[in-house]
Design a protein around this motif. Structure first.
Motif, PDB file in Angstrom:
ATOM      1  N   UNK A 150       8.840  81.624  54.355  1.00 24.81           N
ATOM      2  CA  UNK A 150       7.787  82.663  54.439  1.00 24.81           C
ATOM      3  C   UNK A 150       6.890  82.521  55.656  1.00 24.81           C
ATOM      4  N   UNK A 151       6.693  81.285  56.141  1.00 20.20           N
ATOM      5  CA  UNK A 151       5.851  81.108  57.327  1.00 20.20           C
ATOM      6  C   UNK A 151       6.629  81.376  58.619  1.00 20.20           C
ATOM      7  N   UNK A 152       7.878  81.795  58.471  1.00 18.93           N
ATOM      8  CA  UNK A 152       8.671  82.154  59.650  1.00 18.93           C
ATOM      9  C   UNK A 152       9.515  81.009  60.165  1.00 18.93           C
ATOM     10  N   UNK A 153       9.323  79.813  59.630  1.00 18.02           N
ATOM     11  CA  UNK A 153      10.038  78.663  60.164  1.00 18.02           C
ATOM     12  C   UNK A 153      11.477  78.567  59.669  1.00 18.02           C
ATOM     13  N   UNK A 154      12.208  77.641  60.284  1.00 17.87           N
ATOM     14  CA  UNK A 154      13.665  77.645  60.138  1.00 17.87           C
ATOM     15  C   UNK A 154      14.178  76.341  59.536  1.00 17.87           C
ATOM     16  N   UNK A 155      15.410  76.395  59.043  1.00 22.16           N
ATOM     17  CA  UNK A 155      15.995  75.233  58.369  1.00 22.16           C
ATOM     18  C   UNK A 155      16.782  74.380  59.348  1.00 22.16           C
ATOM     19  N   UNK A 156      16.672  73.053  59.196  1.00 24.37           N
ATOM     20  CA  UNK A 156      17.487  72.149  60.017  1.00 24.37           C
ATOM     21  C   UNK A 156      18.604  71.572  59.152  1.00 24.37           C
ATOM     22  N   UNK A 157      18.505  70.303  58.762  1.00 28.41           N
ATOM     23  CA  UNK A 157      19.568  69.715  57.923  1.00 28.41           C
ATOM     24  C   UNK A 157      19.565  70.385  56.546  1.00 28.41           C
ATOM     25  N   UNK A 158      20.768  70.532  56.020  1.00 23.27           N
ATOM     26  CA  UNK A 158      20.879  71.054  54.650  1.00 23.27           C
ATOM     27  C   UNK A 158      21.743  70.103  53.834  1.00 23.27           C
ATOM     28  N   UNK A 159      21.398  69.987  52.568  1.00 22.35           N
ATOM     29  CA  UNK A 159      22.221  69.148  51.696  1.00 22.35           C
ATOM     30  C   UNK A 159      23.571  69.794  51.425  1.00 22.35           C
ATOM     31  N   UNK A 160      24.537  68.970  51.036  1.00 21.56           N
ATOM     32  CA  UNK A 160      25.821  69.488  50.580  1.00 21.56           C
ATOM     33  C   UNK A 160      25.765  69.690  49.078  1.00 21.56           C
ATOM     34  N   UNK A 161      26.723  70.449  48.551  1.00 25.00           N
ATOM     35  CA  UNK A 161      26.663  70.784  47.131  1.00 25.00           C
ATOM     36  C   UNK A 161      28.050  70.898  46.519  1.00 25.00           C
TER      37      UNK A 161
END
Ligand SMILES: [Zn+2]
Length: 409
Positions: free
Chosen positions: A191-202
């Protein structure tokens, strides 16, 4: 920067159109299993893509395998993946992706898109991620209107099953990852406009437990209680929580039994596992297998384990970091102060990264409360985020950003 401005400014004139499209496409139900609805969304998106003059094709997907309520494997048909390509011969190839499905089934009460008083638009898929698709097409339109378009090629890939873990489209995504140099995926920004870096696996798993049904009064001792056995299994796997950093196991669903005067002979359990590092996968699988064999040692009990890790952890490589820096710099040019943070959530960005494609995967609209009937987005982010994508594309095409990373690095 100045040379890009007239093209970016054109987007201001496109706001009304984008806003209208948002309502039209979000009012079409496209829950992952609503093939007809997904087909309608696909047609709608093909119409939006018309001005781009790309080559449109669709790929039929393999059906999804699920364990049904009787513990048997069932095949469920899914929608098609839509692909739109332009200039596949150009030296630099960019994949732009997203999904056409939402988490809201055809009978969900959440079906209508509306503009609320606090200037947010609420509706199914407004943020995740139909809003992103609308601005993605506009950003490509900006590129095509610019004088630099000829030097890059692009491929839009839209799958129908992301919200259920991309079971049918995983292989298609892998092939697309191999023939492109970098990826932009239109999941919503924070919501603050920021972005995702590492993501977990699933990974999603189902355990089917079979025992022996008998009358609970007449011959209780001859029965083999499947509910008890599956409870023992759940306890074993739940005890794995906390044993390895950032690995979590969530027992999420249980089904079994019926009349209480019968010893139950069938119980089904579904659970989700999240991991942070690729090597966690074998750590988890080894322990799941030993839990299964421990329970299977019980007389008259048979446990079967189904499922797999469908998304590998997304680890930020040097090429991916370079792409993040590019996006951040373009944000700065547009007056946005963008930063990155890791998340436990995963998406097709995981699949593409594990196939070697550096990608930024939540470059869509700003919004929140996704996967709930409070999902909303900020309508002004349509133009704002279209500008960000358009600027990245134009800088790559003009050559101001030099992409020297080899495919698959
Ligand atoms: Zn999504």
């Amino acid at each position: 920067m100045i040379k890009y401005i007239p093209y970016l400014d054109w987007l201001e004139s496109q706001y009304e159109l984008m806003y209208q499209s948002l309502f039209e496409v979000c009012d079409i139900n496209s829950g992952s299993f609503n093939i007809e609805g997904i087909g309608k969304v696909q047609k709608y998106l093909e119409k939006l893509a018309k001005p781009l003059n790309g080559t449109i094709s669709e790929i039929k997907q393999k059906p999804m395998q699920v364990v049904n309520s009787r513990g048997r494997i069932e095949r469920i048909n899914l929608g098609n993946t839509l692909i739109i390509k332009k200039r596949p011969e150009a030296k630099l190839q960019i994949l732009l992706g997203g999904h056409m499905d939402t988490v809201f089934p055809v009978d969900s009460p959440f079906q209508k898109t509306e503009h609320l008083e606090n200037n947010v638009v609420k509706g199914p898929g407004v943020a995740d991620l139909k809003g992103g698709l609308i601005l993605m097409f506009k950003a490509l339109e900006v590129l095509e209107r610019s004088p630099w378009a000829e030097s890059i090629g692009w491929e839009v890939v839209l799958n129908p099953d992301e919200e259920i873990g991309s079971p049918g489209s995983a292989e298609i995504l892998k092939a697309c990852a191999k023939r492109n140099d970098l990826g932009m995926i239109y999941e919503p920004a924070f919501p603050d406009g920021n972005l995702a870096s590492d993501r977990k696996g699933s990974g999603n798993f189902t355990v089917v437990c079979r025992g022996k049904a008998v009358h609970a009064g007449r011959e209780f001792h001859n029965g083999r209680n499947a509910i008890r056995a599956i409870s023992d299994f759940i306890q074993l796997i739940d005890d794995l929580n906390g044993q390895m950093d950032d690995v979590t196991i969530n027992p999420g669903y249980i089904q079994g039994g019926g009349a209480v005067n019968i010893v139950p002979d069938l119980a089904i359990h579904k659970f989700n596992v999240r991991i942070a590092r690729p090597e966690d996968e074998s750590w988890v699988l080894d322990r799941l297998k030993s839990a299964v064999s421990k329970i299977n040692k019980k007389d008259g009990i048979n446990l079967e384990l189904h499922g797999h890790f469908n998304r590998k952890p997304k680890i930020i490589t040097d090429s991916n970091q370079f792409l993040f820096d590019v996006v951040q710099d373009c944000g700065t040019d547009l007056g946005m102060n963008l930063s990155y943070r890791p998340t436990g959530g995963c998406c097709d960005g995981n699949n593409l990264a594990s196939a070697g494609l550096p990608n930024i995967d939540n470059i869509g609209v700003r919004g929140d409360n996704i996967h709930s009937d409070e999902e909303f987005m900020y309508p002004e982010s349509l133009v704002e985020r279209a500008k960000l994508s358009a600027l990245i594309l134009m800088k790559l095409a003009y050559g101001e950003i030099k992409w020297n990373h080899k495919r698959g690095l």
